[in-house]
Design a protein around this motif. Structure first.
Motif, short mmCIF file in Angstrom:
data_model
loop_
_atom_site.label_atom_id
_atom_site.label_comp_id
_atom_site.label_asym_id
_atom_site.label_seq_id
_atom_site.Cartn_x
_atom_site.Cartn_y
_atom_site.Cartn_z
N TYR A 23 29.94 -44.17 2.47
CA TYR A 23 30.40 -43.99 1.07
C TYR A 23 29.57 -42.69 0.59
N TYR A 24 27.92 -43.03 0.54
CA TYR A 24 27.26 -42.12 0.19
C TYR A 24 27.05 -40.85 0.82
N ALA A 25 27.13 -40.88 2.05
CA ALA A 25 26.85 -39.62 2.93
C ALA A 25 28.33 -38.87 3.05
N ALA A 26 29.44 -39.71 3.52
CA ALA A 26 30.63 -39.02 3.82
C ALA A 26 31.43 -38.83 2.50
N VAL A 27 31.60 -39.54 1.51
CA VAL A 27 32.28 -39.64 0.32
C VAL A 27 31.64 -38.82 -0.74
N LEU A 28 30.41 -39.14 -1.06
CA LEU A 28 29.65 -38.44 -2.27
C LEU A 28 29.01 -37.29 -1.62
N GLY A 29 28.79 -37.25 -0.42
CA GLY A 29 28.16 -35.67 0.26
C GLY A 29 26.52 -35.78 0.13
N MET A 30 26.18 -36.96 0.19
CA MET A 30 24.47 -37.18 0.02
C MET A 30 24.00 -37.14 1.36
N ALA A 31 22.78 -36.91 1.62
CA ALA A 31 22.11 -37.13 3.01
C ALA A 31 21.36 -38.26 3.00
N GLU A 32 21.54 -38.74 4.42
CA GLU A 32 20.68 -39.97 4.20
C GLU A 32 19.11 -39.61 4.65
N VAL A 33 18.21 -40.39 3.94
CA VAL A 33 16.86 -40.05 4.24
C VAL A 33 16.27 -41.13 4.83
N PRO A 34 15.57 -40.74 6.21
CA PRO A 34 14.87 -42.05 6.63
C PRO A 34 13.90 -42.74 5.87
N LYS A 35 14.02 -43.96 6.01
CA LYS A 35 13.07 -44.98 5.25
C LYS A 35 11.66 -44.94 6.13
N GLY A 44 18.62 -51.72 4.03
CA GLY A 44 19.10 -51.00 3.06
C GLY A 44 19.18 -49.54 3.60
N CYS A 45 19.25 -48.49 2.61
CA CYS A 45 19.50 -47.01 2.80
C CYS A 45 19.18 -46.12 1.82
N TRP A 46 18.54 -44.81 2.21
CA TRP A 46 18.11 -44.14 1.03
C TRP A 46 18.76 -42.89 1.09
N PHE A 47 19.32 -42.22 0.12
CA PHE A 47 19.92 -40.96 0.13
C PHE A 47 19.45 -39.93 -0.91
N ARG A 48 19.84 -38.83 -0.65
CA ARG A 48 19.14 -37.75 -1.32
C ARG A 48 20.35 -36.60 -1.48
N LEU A 56 19.24 -47.80 -1.81
CA LEU A 56 20.07 -49.11 -1.76
C LEU A 56 19.26 -49.91 -1.10
N GLY A 57 18.78 -50.95 -1.69
CA GLY A 57 17.93 -52.09 -1.24
C GLY A 57 18.89 -53.45 -0.91
N ILE A 58 18.62 -54.00 0.01
CA ILE A 58 19.30 -55.31 0.32
C ILE A 58 18.78 -56.45 -0.77
N GLU A 59 19.65 -57.35 -0.97
CA GLU A 59 19.27 -58.52 -2.06
C GLU A 59 20.32 -59.50 -1.24
N ASP A 60 19.55 -60.70 -0.93
CA ASP A 60 20.43 -61.86 -0.54
C ASP A 60 21.30 -62.39 -1.47
N ASP A 61 20.73 -62.53 -2.83
CA ASP A 61 21.81 -63.02 -3.78
C ASP A 61 22.44 -61.89 -4.60
N PHE A 62 23.00 -61.08 -3.97
CA PHE A 62 23.48 -59.74 -4.53
C PHE A 62 24.50 -59.92 -5.53
N ARG A 63 24.42 -59.25 -6.57
CA ARG A 63 25.44 -59.03 -7.66
C ARG A 63 25.69 -57.74 -8.11
N PRO A 64 26.82 -57.08 -8.03
CA PRO A 64 26.82 -55.64 -8.46
C PRO A 64 26.31 -55.18 -9.56
N ALA A 65 25.67 -54.10 -9.84
CA ALA A 65 25.08 -53.61 -11.20
C ALA A 65 26.27 -53.05 -11.84
N TRP A 66 26.69 -53.38 -13.21
CA TRP A 66 27.78 -52.95 -13.82
C TRP A 66 27.25 -52.06 -14.97
#
Length: 120
Positions: A23-35, A44-48, A56-66
């Motif tokens: 999504y962030y790379a292919a759809v939004l056109g952002m570049a992934e940055v090595p962590k 998780g992943c970092w984009f720029r 984007l950080g991983i959370e075990d009890d994830f709930r989407p931010a709205w």
């Protein structure tokens, strides 16, 4: 005294990195940055894109931010909205911000994203 926002961090569920990259790379056109090595072990992943940095950080009890969400300024907002829609992302236009065209969408794990462009 703060001078700029360095990055915005959003949460994501465990095992979602491939969907985030698509999504962030292919759809939004952002570049992934090595962590760096220490944060990399947490997943998780970092984009720029330009001065925009999203972590984007991983959370075990994830709930989407709205309510809390990044507002990303774009150019060519109509074409950008079409690009997202063609990839199956929702596009919800909102005319509630004078002097701007804007729409909302969601990333593949449900986090809200706002896209806006000054008009006129």
């Amino acid at each position: 005294m703060p001078t700029a926002v360095d990055h915005v961090r959003l949460a994501a569920p465990p095992g979602s990195e491939d969907r985030l990259r698509a999504y962030y790379a292919a759809v939004l056109g952002m570049a992934e940055v090595p962590k760096p090595p220490i944060p990399a072990v947490r997943g998780g992943c970092w984009f720029r894109a330009g001065d925009i940095r999203l972590h984007l950080g991983i959370e075990d009890d994830f709930r989407p931010a709205w309510k809390a969400h990044p507002g990303l300024r774009v150019t060519g907002i109509e074409a950008y909205a079409t690009r997202l829609a063609c990839h199956g992302a929702p596009v919800i236009w909102d005319d509630g911000l004078p002097g701007h065209r804007r729409f909302y969408s969601e990333d593949p794990v449900g986090n809200l994203l706002e896209f806006l462009e000054p008009s006129g």
